[in-house]
Write a protein that holds these residues in place. Structure first.
Motif: not given
Length: 299
Positions: A192-218
């Motif tokens: 699961g991914l959450v965009e800019k959650p409040n710290p108390e609602d965050a599922p972890s402290n693993l943040a998405v940084i600006g690198r992705y490898v995407l399949r064309p289904e995106i």
């Protein structure tokens, strides 16, 4: 059709932002053209793509980005002047950007978010997996994150997202991932991914940084999105659909613990200039000597 196996050869770099955090410097100059030591930030990102084996680069631009486009074009008058002077060192520097990669440009049109910008790349990418590199994140060339992400993609034919541990109080600045471990220490499955959650609602402290490898289904996922946070089409929301099992394959995260510079923040941009400046072959010795003395004066 999206099940086919193919090598990743194309990179997409969204560069249509207005650069409001750097005003007034970016009033007439794209923020991607702000220099890091002696090269604009965007050139570092293109160099990273090329170093990872991606010679085909599409830059998604917006209004007032003509300087950015010109940087990757040849300048015959300047090149001839430097050649006539015998200044081969600077001539090579000038020609480097125009010879670096097969660079294409496409206007986003309306600033409707990162998801929308990535969606604009569909005709160029076609039915292939591709990398997305955000210009605000510079990854040190000595820490080949993108190459590792492509390796994971090629082995399993999955979407891959770069993750980095951040202090819990900073998770509200990033997309944040819920994860499960895998057999590889630096790879997790994203559930699961959450965009800019409040710290108390965050599922972890693993943040998405600006690198992705995407399949064309995106692309189909992006087309079906509703506007998200800020009224924009968020790439994080599209990736969350895939993480929740709506795609053909799972989403994996590569945890990065190397050197990253956030050039979208003014203080971090200054730090990036200092950190890369002291490593610069020509400028480094003088800068290091000055910096040591300056730090002592502060103490």
């Amino acid at each position: 059709m999206t099940n086919q196996t193919c090598a990743v050869t194309k990179a997409v770099i969204p560069a249509a932002g207005l650069g409001t955090r750097f005003l007034p410097a970016t009033k007439a100059m794209p923020k991607e053209m702000l220099p890091i030591v002696d090269k604009p930030a965007i050139q570092y990102v293109v160099e990273e793509a090329v170093a990872a084996g991606l010679p085909d680069v599409l830059i998604i631009t917006g209004r007032n980005k003509e300087n950015l486009i010109s940087h990757f074009d040849s300048v015959p008058e300047l090149e001839q002047t430097l050649q006539n002077k015998g200044d081969n060192f600077r001539l090579r520097q000038v020609m480097e950007a125009s010879e670096l990669a097969d660079v294409h440009f496409l206007r986003q049109g309306q600033p409707l978010g990162l998801g929308h910008a990535v969606g604009r790349a569909r005709n160029h990418v076609g039915n292939e997996s591709f990398a997305v590199l955000l210009g605000d994140d510079l990854i040190d060339g000595r820490d080949p994150l993108l190459r590792r992400m492509i390796e994971v993609h090629d082995a399993q034919q999955v979407t891959v997202v770069a993750l980095m541990e951040v202090p819990p109080e900073q998770v509200n600045l990033y997309g944040c991932a819920a994860v499960e471990p895998t057999d590889e220490a630096d790879v997790v499955r994203i559930t699961g991914l959450v965009e800019k959650p409040n710290p108390e609602d965050a599922p972890s402290n693993l943040a998405v940084i600006g690198r992705y490898v995407l399949r064309p289904e995106i692309f189909d996922i992006i087309e079906g999105l509703e506007p998200g946070r800020g009224g924009e089409y968020q790439l994080t929301d599209a990736l969350n659909h895939l993480a929740l099992g709506e795609g053909e394959r799972p989403v994996l995260g590569v945890i990065f613990d190397g050197r990253r510079y956030d050039t979208g923040d003014r203080a971090e941009w200054i730090k990036a200039n200092l950190l890369l400046g002291v490593e610069h072959e020509e400028l480094g010795p003088e800068l290091r000597e000055w910096l040591v003395g300056f730090v002592k004066s502060l103490a």
